[in-house]
Enzyme design. Sequence first.
Site, PDB file in Angstrom:
ATOM      1  N   ARG A 165     -32.787 -43.045  -3.620  1.00  0.00           N
ATOM      2  CA  ARG A 165     -33.060 -44.447  -3.299  1.00  0.00           C
ATOM      3  C   ARG A 165     -32.823 -44.665  -1.809  1.00  0.00           C
ATOM      4  NH1 ARG A 165     -30.060 -44.585  -8.023  1.00  0.00           N
ATOM      5  NH2 ARG A 165     -31.157 -45.516  -9.783  1.00  0.00           N
ATOM      6  N   LYS A 168     -26.055 -47.374  -6.246  1.00  0.00           N
ATOM      7  CA  LYS A 168     -26.427 -48.285  -7.329  1.00  0.00           C
ATOM      8  C   LYS A 168     -25.635 -48.012  -8.608  1.00  0.00           C
ATOM      9  CE  LYS A 168     -30.306 -50.058  -9.989  1.00  0.00           C
ATOM     10  NZ  LYS A 168     -31.754 -50.068 -10.158  1.00  0.00           N
ATOM     11  N   HIS A 175     -39.343 -47.786  -1.767  1.00  0.00           N
ATOM     12  CA  HIS A 175     -39.240 -47.167  -3.084  1.00  0.00           C
ATOM     13  C   HIS A 175     -40.431 -46.244  -3.363  1.00  0.00           C
ATOM     14  CE1 HIS A 175     -36.223 -47.373  -6.114  1.00  0.00           C
ATOM     15  NE2 HIS A 175     -37.091 -47.494  -7.091  1.00  0.00           N
ATOM     16  N   ARG A 177     -39.484 -42.515  -3.434  1.00  0.00           N
ATOM     17  CA  ARG A 177     -38.858 -42.069  -4.684  1.00  0.00           C
ATOM     18  C   ARG A 177     -39.911 -41.904  -5.785  1.00  0.00           C
ATOM     19  NH1 ARG A 177     -33.683 -42.133  -7.268  1.00  0.00           N
ATOM     20  NH2 ARG A 177     -33.655 -43.196  -9.274  1.00  0.00           N
ATOM     21  N   HIS A 235     -33.262 -42.859 -16.296  1.00  0.00           N
ATOM     22  CA  HIS A 235     -34.023 -43.696 -17.214  1.00  0.00           C
ATOM     23  C   HIS A 235     -33.673 -43.393 -18.664  1.00  0.00           C
ATOM     24  CE1 HIS A 235     -37.387 -44.180 -13.986  1.00  0.00           C
ATOM     25  NE2 HIS A 235     -36.362 -44.973 -13.754  1.00  0.00           N
ATOM     26  N   TYR A 246     -42.717 -45.868 -14.330  1.00  0.00           N
ATOM     27  CA  TYR A 246     -42.045 -45.931 -13.022  1.00  0.00           C
ATOM     28  C   TYR A 246     -42.787 -45.116 -11.972  1.00  0.00           C
ATOM     29  CZ  TYR A 246     -38.298 -45.381  -9.588  1.00  0.00           C
ATOM     30  OH  TYR A 246     -37.554 -45.362  -8.429  1.00  0.00           O
TER      31      TYR A 246
END
Length: 197
Positions: free
Chosen positions: A40, A72, A145, A148, A171, A180
């Site tokens: 990230r 995160k 993002h 990623r 996930h 994603y």
Amino acid sequence: MEAVEPIRHKTSIARMKRILKARSPRDFALFTLGLNTGLRISDLLSLTVGDVLAGAGTRLRIATRLSLRERKTGKRRNVMLNSTARDALALYLRTRERRYPEDPLFLSRKHEKDGSLRTLSRAWAYCVIVNAARAAGISSRIGTHTMRKTFGYFRYTAGVPVEQLMKIFGHASPEITLAYIGITQEEIDETYADFPL
């Protein structure tokens, strides 16, 4: 906030890299590291020089592995650095006048009020990536993002099992991971057409 997409073509990535390398070794290293680690942006921007160096001494040697705590999730994570990422980091760090282990890896050109070094801001990183994408002719939704998601997209299309990507991204299901990284139903359908038995 609108969701961003992965970059789906290697030629677009190559154009972005050329643009970023010509503009700034720092920006080129940030983009290259993001594409090759799947980290990230908050984790990329929290790295220090010491995080990417192998050992002490006067020779510049880039580590083959990063060990960090994700901002995160708070989870520990070990990330391999491939030769592409290491080369980009070495190119960038050779341009730095100061390379103390505790210094931020991705420096802002601005300093703190007390004169200490400042980390590149998330907003500036966003501008760097978006401006390079536009200059490279990429018109899809792009942001920090994107690096990623591009990491995941190309690994999945190269045959990395979705379960491995789920673990990397944290996930809960394959469906979440596929959505994603931007795998569309059309791409899934193509796999049936491409592999008749």
